[in-house]
Motif scaffolding. Structure first.
Motif, short mmCIF file in Angstrom:
data_model
loop_
_atom_site.label_atom_id
_atom_site.label_comp_id
_atom_site.label_asym_id
_atom_site.label_seq_id
_atom_site.Cartn_x
_atom_site.Cartn_y
_atom_site.Cartn_z
N TYR A 55 7.53 -19.57 4.81
CA TYR A 55 8.90 -19.30 5.24
C TYR A 55 9.00 -18.17 6.24
O TYR A 55 10.02 -18.00 6.89
N GLY A 56 7.96 -17.36 6.35
CA GLY A 56 8.00 -16.27 7.30
C GLY A 56 7.06 -15.14 6.97
O GLY A 56 6.34 -15.16 5.97
N ILE A 57 7.07 -14.15 7.85
CA ILE A 57 6.21 -12.98 7.74
C ILE A 57 7.08 -11.75 7.93
O ILE A 57 7.84 -11.68 8.90
N THR A 58 6.98 -10.78 7.02
CA THR A 58 7.76 -9.55 7.17
C THR A 58 6.92 -8.32 6.85
O THR A 58 6.05 -8.35 5.99
N TRP A 59 7.21 -7.25 7.56
CA TRP A 59 6.63 -5.93 7.34
C TRP A 59 7.80 -5.02 7.01
O TRP A 59 8.77 -4.94 7.77
N THR A 60 7.73 -4.34 5.89
CA THR A 60 8.78 -3.39 5.51
C THR A 60 8.11 -2.06 5.20
O THR A 60 7.17 -2.00 4.42
N GLU A 61 8.62 -1.02 5.84
CA GLU A 61 8.10 0.33 5.62
C GLU A 61 9.20 1.15 4.99
O GLU A 61 10.33 1.16 5.48
N VAL A 104 0.85 -1.19 0.00
CA VAL A 104 0.00 0.00 0.00
C VAL A 104 0.88 1.24 0.00
O VAL A 104 1.92 1.27 0.66
N SER A 105 0.47 2.22 -0.78
CA SER A 105 1.16 3.50 -0.80
C SER A 105 0.32 4.49 -0.01
O SER A 105 -0.86 4.70 -0.31
N LEU A 106 0.93 5.09 1.00
CA LEU A 106 0.22 6.04 1.85
C LEU A 106 0.49 7.48 1.44
O LEU A 106 0.15 8.41 2.15
N GLY A 107 1.11 7.66 0.28
CA GLY A 107 1.40 9.00 -0.23
C GLY A 107 2.76 9.47 0.21
O GLY A 107 3.42 8.85 1.05
N ASP A 108 3.20 10.60 -0.37
CA ASP A 108 4.51 11.18 -0.03
C ASP A 108 5.63 10.15 -0.09
O ASP A 108 6.50 10.10 0.80
N ASN A 109 5.60 9.27 -1.11
CA ASN A 109 6.62 8.21 -1.26
C ASN A 109 6.73 7.31 -0.04
O ASN A 109 7.81 6.87 0.32
N HIS A 110 5.60 7.07 0.63
CA HIS A 110 5.54 6.23 1.83
C HIS A 110 4.88 4.91 1.45
O HIS A 110 3.70 4.86 1.12
N LEU A 111 5.64 3.83 1.47
CA LEU A 111 5.18 2.52 1.00
C LEU A 111 5.31 1.49 2.11
O LEU A 111 6.31 1.47 2.83
N ILE A 112 4.31 0.64 2.20
CA ILE A 112 4.34 -0.47 3.15
C ILE A 112 4.21 -1.77 2.35
O ILE A 112 3.34 -1.89 1.49
N ARG A 113 5.08 -2.73 2.68
CA ARG A 113 5.03 -4.05 2.04
C ARG A 113 4.96 -5.10 3.15
O ARG A 113 5.75 -5.07 4.09
N PHE A 114 4.01 -6.00 3.02
CA PHE A 114 3.84 -7.08 3.98
C PHE A 114 3.86 -8.38 3.21
O PHE A 114 3.07 -8.57 2.28
N LEU A 115 4.78 -9.26 3.56
CA LEU A 115 4.91 -10.55 2.88
C LEU A 115 4.61 -11.67 3.88
O LEU A 115 5.07 -11.63 5.02
N VAL A 116 3.85 -12.64 3.42
CA VAL A 116 3.56 -13.81 4.25
C VAL A 116 3.70 -15.07 3.39
O VAL A 116 3.30 -15.09 2.24
N SER A 117 4.35 -16.08 3.98
CA SER A 117 4.49 -17.38 3.32
C SER A 117 4.80 -18.41 4.39
O SER A 117 4.92 -18.09 5.58
#
Length: 114
Positions: free
Chosen positions: A65-71, A50-63
């Motif tokens: 093998y693991g779960i990650t949140w990257t901001e 999701v892009s929250l504007g002002d070049n602010h991006l959140i990526r959430f991966l789940v599998s």
């Protein structure tokens, strides 16, 4: 015991993927570019962004093998969380969506709080 745990883990990942898909739909309806991609029909992995504007991006991966949140902001990684911490951060995002929806204060509230 291990087979039962493996089954529970698969079910957990599937539930998480379904919730990510729903969150992406809600965010899209609120005007935020959001997506949730899955691989195959098994729903055993997903990539949520999701892009929250002002070049602010959140990526959430789940599998499996693991779960990650990257901001990220301006293509720089601000924060990377894994496991339970990543899920807690996802819950924070969902709470902000709920708050902004119930307050009817518009899209900018969500972007300011994250």
């Amino acid at each position: 015991m291990f087979l039962r745990l493996a089954h529970q883990h698969r079910q957990f990942v599937q539930d998480l993927v379904m919730n990510l898909q729903a969150l992406a739909i809600v965010l899209e309806r609120r005007g935020y570019p959001a997506s949730c991609y899955t691989c195959g029909d098994q729903m055993n992995s997903a990539s949520f962004m999701v892009s929250l504007g002002d070049n602010h991006l959140i990526r959430f991966l789940v599998s499996d093998y693991g779960i990650t949140w990257t901001e990220m902001r301006d293509d720089r990684e601000l924060m990377k969380l894994e496991g339970a911490e990543a899920i807690n951060q996802l819950q924070e995002l969902a709470n902000l969506v709920k708050e902004s929806t119930s307050a009817s204060s518009g899209n900018k509230t969500l972007a300011k709080k994250c």
